[in-house]
Write a protein that holds these residues in place. Structure first.
Motif, mmCIF file in Angstrom:
data_model
loop_
_atom_site.group_PDB
_atom_site.id
_atom_site.type_symbol
_atom_site.label_atom_id
_atom_site.label_comp_id
_atom_site.label_asym_id
_atom_site.label_seq_id
_atom_site.Cartn_x
_atom_site.Cartn_y
_atom_site.Cartn_z
ATOM 1 N N ALA A 84 0.853 -1.182 0.000
ATOM 2 C CA ALA A 84 0.000 0.000 0.000
ATOM 3 C C ALA A 84 0.894 1.240 0.000
ATOM 4 O O ALA A 84 1.693 1.441 0.918
ATOM 5 N N THR A 85 0.779 2.039 -1.048
ATOM 6 C CA THR A 85 1.674 3.176 -1.241
ATOM 7 C C THR A 85 0.871 4.452 -1.488
ATOM 8 O O THR A 85 0.019 4.472 -2.388
ATOM 9 N N PRO A 86 1.118 5.530 -0.719
ATOM 10 C CA PRO A 86 0.419 6.795 -0.982
ATOM 11 C C PRO A 86 1.039 7.523 -2.177
ATOM 12 O O PRO A 86 2.259 7.735 -2.204
ATOM 13 N N ILE A 87 0.229 7.854 -3.148
ATOM 14 C CA ILE A 87 0.710 8.546 -4.342
ATOM 15 C C ILE A 87 -0.071 9.855 -4.496
ATOM 16 O O ILE A 87 -1.300 9.861 -4.408
ATOM 17 N N VAL A 88 0.654 10.945 -4.717
ATOM 18 C CA VAL A 88 0.007 12.225 -5.042
ATOM 19 C C VAL A 88 0.079 12.402 -6.555
ATOM 20 O O VAL A 88 1.168 12.528 -7.123
ATOM 21 N N TYR A 89 -1.083 12.368 -7.200
ATOM 22 C CA TYR A 89 -1.143 12.494 -8.656
ATOM 23 C C TYR A 89 -1.277 13.962 -9.046
ATOM 24 O O TYR A 89 -1.754 14.799 -8.269
ATOM 25 N N GLU A 90 -0.875 14.256 -10.261
ATOM 26 C CA GLU A 90 -1.028 15.603 -10.815
ATOM 27 C C GLU A 90 -2.501 16.014 -10.749
ATOM 28 O O GLU A 90 -3.400 15.192 -10.951
ATOM 29 N N LYS A 91 -2.733 17.283 -10.466
ATOM 30 C CA LYS A 91 -4.103 17.785 -10.353
ATOM 31 C C LYS A 91 -4.903 17.465 -11.610
ATOM 32 O O LYS A 91 -4.431 17.660 -12.731
#
Length: 245
Positions: A84-91
């Protein structure tokens, strides 16, 4: 909903949302609008709205979360190499749960994509800041008021999502092709004649929606005409006709 409008949130009527959805899809389809049965909703969000569309396996605790549009800040938990990995995607990036790519999940996948696309459109039409402006003021809002505010925003997004996936003009195209009546009787809240149920299923398949989503859209647009359940019992089942049975 006048109170919400006073708090800085723009309110759209459902008719306006239907018109907005119709207009967007007509512009996307161009000359094909007159004969189209089904919206390529993936193409609409990627080619027309220019949003990245990804499929990933969600690792969120809330298993109901099957679609996500990134604000560029909030991380999404996904599985990468079984972790389980937190990813911040481009808006503006739309992320859809991978299992929805399976053929039996086509209706849910398409509806989820249209919902996330509607989020993007609504946040451009009604700037996101306007939903949060209240929290910068001196007024203290109750949890119930905050819940109402955001649940109503979600209801508007649901309606716009339905109008993107099943715009009225495409609904009329499908109904005309299947020789459907202008009004289809529904008895009580949910009972349909067998022939009408089959017709609705065929039209739902043609438009690329689940039976449930399509039925709800027919209700929204006033195409389903409500009759008392007693009419079905007497007319279709032939029970109680004489009053003695």
């Amino acid at each position: 909903h006048a109170g919400l409008a006073q708090h800085g949130m723009t309110i759209f009527s459902y008719e306006q949302l239907d018109e907005l959805g119709d207009g967007l899809i007509r512009q996307y389809l161009g000359k094909e609008s007159g004969t189209a049965f089904c919206v390529d909703i993936e193409g609409f969000v990627t080619d027309f709205l220019h949003l990245p569309l990804l499929y990933r396996s969600f690792a969120e605790r809330d298993t109901d979360k099957i679609g996500f549009i990134s604000d560029g800040i909030t991380p999404l938990l996904i599985y990468e190499k079984k972790q389980a990995t937190p990813i911040v995607y481009e808006k503006g990036t739309i992320v859809i749960e991978r299992f929805l790519r399976q053929e039996p999940e086509s209706g849910r996948r398409r509806f989820t994509i249209s919902h996330e696309g509607a989020h993007f459109v609504m946040d451009r039409t009604v700037p996101q800041a306007s939903f949060h402006r209240e929290f910068d003021s001196q007024r203290v809002y109750s949890p119930a008021e905050i819940k109402d505010l955001f649940s109503f925003k979600e209801a508007m997004i649901d309606r716009l999502g339905a109008s993107l996936l099943m715009p009225q003009f495409i609904l009329w195209n499908v109904m005309k092709a299947f020789d459907a009546p202008e009004h289809i009787p529904i008895y009580g809240d949910s009972v349909l004649r067998v022939s009408d149920r089959l017709l609705i299923q065929k039209m739902a398949n043609a438009i690329g929606a689940s039976f449930t989503a399509f039925l709800y859209r027919l209700k929204e647009l006033g195409i389903l005409q409500r009759h008392d359940i007693s009419e079905y019992i007497v007319g279709e089942l032939g029970i109680g006709t004489g009053g003695d049975a």
